[in-house]
Design an enzyme around this catalytic site. Structure first.
Site, PDB file in Angstrom:
ATOM      1  N   LEU A  60       0.805  -1.218   0.000  1.00 16.48           N
ATOM      2  CA  LEU A  60       0.000   0.000   0.000  1.00 16.48           C
ATOM      3  C   LEU A  60       0.835   1.264   0.000  1.00 16.48           C
ATOM      4  O   LEU A  60       0.432   2.284  -0.531  1.00 16.48           O
ATOM      5  CB  LEU A  60      -0.930   0.014   1.226  1.00 16.48           C
ATOM      6  CG  LEU A  60      -1.989  -1.094   1.275  1.00 16.48           C
ATOM      7  CD1 LEU A  60      -2.758  -1.010   2.585  1.00 16.48           C
ATOM      8  CD2 LEU A  60      -2.940  -0.980   0.092  1.00 16.48           C
ATOM      9  N   GLY A  61       1.997   1.233   0.631  1.00 20.27           N
ATOM     10  CA  GLY A  61       2.822   2.431   0.703  1.00 20.27           C
ATOM     11  C   GLY A  61       3.751   2.373   1.889  1.00 20.27           C
ATOM     12  O   GLY A  61       3.835   1.373   2.602  1.00 20.27           O
ATOM     13  N   ARG A  62       4.456   3.478   2.100  1.00 19.44           N
ATOM     14  CA  ARG A  62       5.383   3.587   3.227  1.00 19.44           C
ATOM     15  C   ARG A  62       4.911   4.698   4.140  1.00 19.44           C
ATOM     16  O   ARG A  62       4.784   5.836   3.711  1.00 19.44           O
ATOM     17  CB  ARG A  62       6.803   3.884   2.748  1.00 19.44           C
ATOM     18  CG  ARG A  62       7.466   2.706   2.066  1.00 19.44           C
ATOM     19  CD  ARG A  62       8.889   3.033   1.644  1.00 19.44           C
ATOM     20  NE  ARG A  62       9.540   1.876   1.062  1.00 19.44           N
ATOM     21  CZ  ARG A  62       9.413   1.518  -0.211  1.00 19.44           C
ATOM     22  NH1 ARG A  62       8.660   2.244  -1.019  1.00 19.44           N
ATOM     23  NH2 ARG A  62      10.030   0.459  -0.680  1.00 19.44           N
ATOM     24  N   GLY A  63       4.682   4.372   5.393  1.00 17.83           N
ATOM     25  CA  GLY A  63       4.385   5.379   6.394  1.00 17.83           C
ATOM     26  C   GLY A  63       5.625   5.635   7.218  1.00 17.83           C
ATOM     27  O   GLY A  63       6.736   5.273   6.845  1.00 17.83           O
ATOM     28  N   GLY A  64       5.447   6.269   8.398  1.00 19.11           N
ATOM     29  CA  GLY A  64       6.597   6.502   9.256  1.00 19.11           C
ATOM     30  C   GLY A  64       7.200   5.194   9.722  1.00 19.11           C
ATOM     31  O   GLY A  64       6.521   4.354  10.304  1.00 19.11           O
ATOM     32  N   GLY A 105       8.105   2.353   8.343  1.00 20.34           N
ATOM     33  CA  GLY A 105       7.827   1.021   7.842  1.00 20.34           C
ATOM     34  C   GLY A 105       6.947   0.986   6.610  1.00 20.34           C
ATOM     35  O   GLY A 105       6.354   1.977   6.218  1.00 20.34           O
ATOM     36  N   VAL A 109       3.657  -0.659   4.501  1.00 19.87           N
ATOM     37  CA  VAL A 109       2.294  -1.059   4.842  1.00 19.87           C
ATOM     38  C   VAL A 109       1.747  -1.972   3.747  1.00 19.87           C
ATOM     39  O   VAL A 109       1.898  -1.685   2.556  1.00 19.87           O
ATOM     40  CB  VAL A 109       1.377   0.169   5.014  1.00 19.87           C
ATOM     41  CG1 VAL A 109      -0.006  -0.269   5.491  1.00 19.87           C
ATOM     42  CG2 VAL A 109       1.989   1.152   6.006  1.00 19.87           C
ATOM     43  N   LYS A 156       1.665  -3.059   9.079  1.00 17.76           N
ATOM     44  CA  LYS A 156       2.915  -2.302   8.920  1.00 17.76           C
ATOM     45  C   LYS A 156       4.067  -3.103   9.500  1.00 17.76           C
ATOM     46  O   LYS A 156       3.998  -3.603  10.620  1.00 17.76           O
ATOM     47  CB  LYS A 156       2.838  -0.940   9.607  1.00 17.76           C
ATOM     48  CG  LYS A 156       4.172  -0.187   9.591  1.00 17.76           C
ATOM     49  CD  LYS A 156       4.072   1.200  10.203  1.00 17.76           C
ATOM     50  CE  LYS A 156       3.487   2.161   9.226  1.00 17.76           C
ATOM     51  NZ  LYS A 156       3.550   3.552   9.725  1.00 17.76           N
ATOM     52  N   ASP A 190       2.285  14.804  14.840  1.00 18.08           N
ATOM     53  CA  ASP A 190       2.520  14.788  13.382  1.00 18.08           C
ATOM     54  C   ASP A 190       1.189  14.862  12.632  1.00 18.08           C
ATOM     55  O   ASP A 190       0.893  14.043  11.769  1.00 18.08           O
ATOM     56  CB  ASP A 190       3.292  13.535  12.979  1.00 18.08           C
ATOM     57  CG  ASP A 190       3.957  13.690  11.608  1.00 18.08           C
ATOM     58  OD1 ASP A 190       4.180  14.839  11.179  1.00 18.08           O
ATOM     59  OD2 ASP A 190       4.243  12.661  10.977  1.00 18.08           O
TER      60      ASP A 190
END
Length: 674
Positions: free
Chosen positions: A350-354, A356, A358, A372, A468
């Site tokens: 799905l993508g990269r968050g803070g 890690g 996902v 994550k 944040d």
């Protein structure tokens, strides 16, 4: 010391290039390519010795190298230029040679639609012969293409909007001594000189070995009006090369160019780099490799089988220690998450968050989750981390992304939350491919996130500082309700106490000015929420450098619009006329109030909720009130930035890919010691 090294480098490399421009002509010379005045793409690269390599030793490659700024051919006089360059085409051992090299004049350097092989990296099958191509080239071709009416695999051609040359000839040069044309092998690997001169609507092309003078008679001479090819006179000059199933190393050693009749700056052959010679493998080495290959293959197969066995044995292994027993009901098995994400397959990414990556996971009973993967180290830090994860799971609010639990392996923590099908809010605000959110939808989202922050600051068992808050950390559920997520920077402390933070964190543009000196508090969250209010109402990020100076900083720009009694000019233009002016003005003014640089003048989140619900009027203030509309970006030296797991930072997974990961303009979270 660094300034001295820079001066030494500048002096030692100055001889490589010289530029000369005037109101009438432009000229330059490269004696080797050691500067950054060229724009390279594809397989083009600068080698340490100053060679410009256009095509690598791989099949179906293409590379381009052009002067970064277009040359202004004066429209007040006929188009004219002269150029002289030295190149070398070195076939890879075992191959006959690539598809040659071209000198190109073009109004653009965008050749993303071009194709390699016979299209030379500048044409493609659909644009051949199209006048809209506006392309002129001189080709040194070493592959015969009968479809392009080529008679041999060693020729020079003139191309206009088409790889089918308007004129071509076998590669040769006029020898003054022999008084005849002497053949020259373009694929010999030896340096070859090429001259292209265009004056008075006559184009002359000549070639010769490096040791020879410029021939008195050109190889190709053609009357043509290049001005008819180009619709404008600001043109890029440079080179392209391509390979197909045949491979060559395409090198440029030096280049001189002038828009005048004569080259004002000549190449200095003593400064040109040497052409490397690829070495063919020795037959004995090949024979030894053939003998050893079965043995090596057997060893590899055995190693792979052993690795597969070990991998399967450890595939679902987890780390579980005695101190985790009290958290057992919050723990997922690694096997269930591995199966749910199909082995963390790229199709589930799905993508990269803070901190890690996902992934989407499908659990039994049609339960969809976001997982994550976070790296970790240190037992004590992990104990604190898991404790806060479980504490976060106890938070219950309709506008928070629910955290469901965790799983732990060696060196890795997996956090599980509900899946949010509509992705992150910033995708809908800034991605032109996403549907535009109406004002009523945005207003509901703002009120929901305000309610969630009020809950975190006041109603939760402990005070939770998010630290944040921004559009990329707000997720949208199936009904487009806003859910605050990604608690990677969060801190807990008891009501009535202070947050014992040792580091200031956040995202540039959302960080309160006092954050570094005074630390995080609920009022610094309010500041970030104020920026978020403006971000949603205006459809713009807090800091944008690709716009007019007066619009660069969102807070200042909104305040300036208010000063001009045109506050609504700052709203998101994508809203059109479908909005409630009073609500938009309320949100913008509240955003300015929350971002007051005087911390004591900011409202608490309880007041913010009342303002947005209409149950409490805004206080009396103006754009001239002290602290309103001032933007002081928090700047920190990059050397002091840290991301510390042991300081109890963790990140609940956002349920969809955040456009913070997909947009290069969006700032990433920063953490640095205060």
């Amino acid at each position: 010391m660094s300034k001295g090294l820079f001066l030494i480098w500048l002096i030692s490399s100055f001889h490589l290039i010289s530029f000369s421009t005037s109101s009438k002509d432009t000229s330059f010379v490269f004696n080797g390519f050691g500067q950054s005045n060229l724009a390279l793409d594809g397989s083009a690269t600068l080698l340490p010795n100053g060679l410009l390599q256009l095509a690598k030793d791989s099949q179906h490659q293409m590379g381009h190298a052009f002067i970064k700024k277009p040359i202004d051919f004066s429209s007040s006089k006929p188009l004219s230029f002269s150029t002289h360059f030295v190149c070398a085409l070195v076939p890879k051992p075992g191959f006959e040679g690539g598809h040659g090299i071209t000198f190109v004049i073009s109004p653009t350097v965008d050749f993303t639609r071009a194709q390699p092989t016979r299209y030379m990296g500048i044409f493609n099958a659909s644009t051949n012969g199209s006048p809209s191509s506006h392309l002129f080239a001189v080709e040194l071709d070493t592959v015969r293409n009968p479809d392009f009416r080529e008679t041999n695999n060693n020729h020079i051609g003139i191309d206009v909007n088409n790889p089918i040359s308007v004129e071509s000839a076998p590669a040769s040069y006029f020898s003054k001594t022999a008084q005849k044309n002497v053949s020259i092998n373009l694929s010999s690997g030896k340096p070859i000189q090429v001259w292209v001169d265009y004056h008075g609507n006559v184009l002359n092309v000549s070639v010769a070995p490096l040791e020879a003078e410029k021939p008195s008679l050109p190889l190709l001479s053609r009357s043509m009006n290049l001005s008819e090819i180009f619709s404008r006179r600001r043109l890029f000059v440079g080179f392209a090369a391509a390979t197909g199933t045949s491979i060559s190393y395409h090198y440029l050693l030096g280049w001189s160019f002038s828009t005048n009749r004569e080259l004002s700056q000549l190449l200095d052959f003593s400064k040109l780099p040497q052409v490397p010679r690829p070495r063919a493998e020795h037959k004995k080495v090949q024979f030894a490799l053939i003998i050893a290959l079965p043995v090596i293959l057997a060893i590899v197969v055995m190693a792979v089988l052993a690795g597969v066995y070990y991998h399967r044995k450890k595939k679902y292994a987890e780390v579980s220690e005695p101190w985790e027993k009290k958290y057992g009901t919050h723990r997922f098995s690694y096997k269930s998450l591995y199966i749910a994400t199909k082995g963390f397959h790229k199709d589930r990414f799905l993508g990269r968050g803070g901190f890690g990556e996902v992934y989407r996971g499908d659990l039994p009973l049609n339960k969809t989750v976001a997982v994550k993967r976070v790296s970790h180290d240190g037992e004590q830090g992990m104990k604190q981390f898991v404790a806060e994860v479980v504490s976060m799971k106890s938070l219950k609010h309709r506008n928070l992304v629910p955290l469901l639990g965790y799983c732990r392996r060696k060196g890795e923590l997996l956090l599980v939350s509900e899946y949010m099908p509509n992705g992150s809010l910033d995708q809908h605000l800034f991605d032109d491919q996403s549907p535009v959110l109406s004002w009523s939808q945005r207003f509901v989202i703002l009120k929901g996130i305000a309610s969630a922050l009020f809950y975190l600051h006041t109603e939760a068992e402990q005070v939770v500082l998010h630290r944040d808050i921004k559009a990329s950390n707000v997720m949208l559920d199936a009904e487009l309700n806003g859910r605050l997520g990604d608690f990677g920077m969060a801190r807990f402390h008891d009501h009535g106490g202070n947050a014992a933070t040792t580091a200031a964190v956040g995202t540039v543009g959302y960080m309160a000015p006092e954050l570094i000196t005074m630390g995080a508090s609920t009022i610094t969250d309010v500041y970030a929420f104020g920026v978020f209010l403006l971000e949603v109402a205006c459809g713009r990020k807090p800091v944008e450098f690709g716009v007019q100076v007066e619009k660069r900083f969102l807070i200042k720009w909104v305040c300036e619009c208010w000063k001009k009694d045109s506050l609504l000019d700052a709203k998101d233009p994508r809203l059109g006329e479908e909005f409630v002016p009073e609500e938009v003005e309320l949100v913008m003014k509240l955003g300015l109030l929350c971002t007051n640089i005087v911390p004591e003048s900011r409202p608490a989140m309880g007041q913010v909720v009342l303002y947005l619900s209409g149950n409490l009027p805004l206080p009396d203030f103006s754009p001239y009130t002290l602290g309103i509309g001032s933007f002081t970006p928090v700047v920190v030296d990059a050397a002091s930035l840290t991301v510390s797991f042991t300081s109890r930072n963790w990140s609940a997974p956002s349920a969809s890919s955040s456009s913070a990961n997909n947009s290069k303009d969006h700032e990433q979270p920063l953490e640095f010691k205060s």
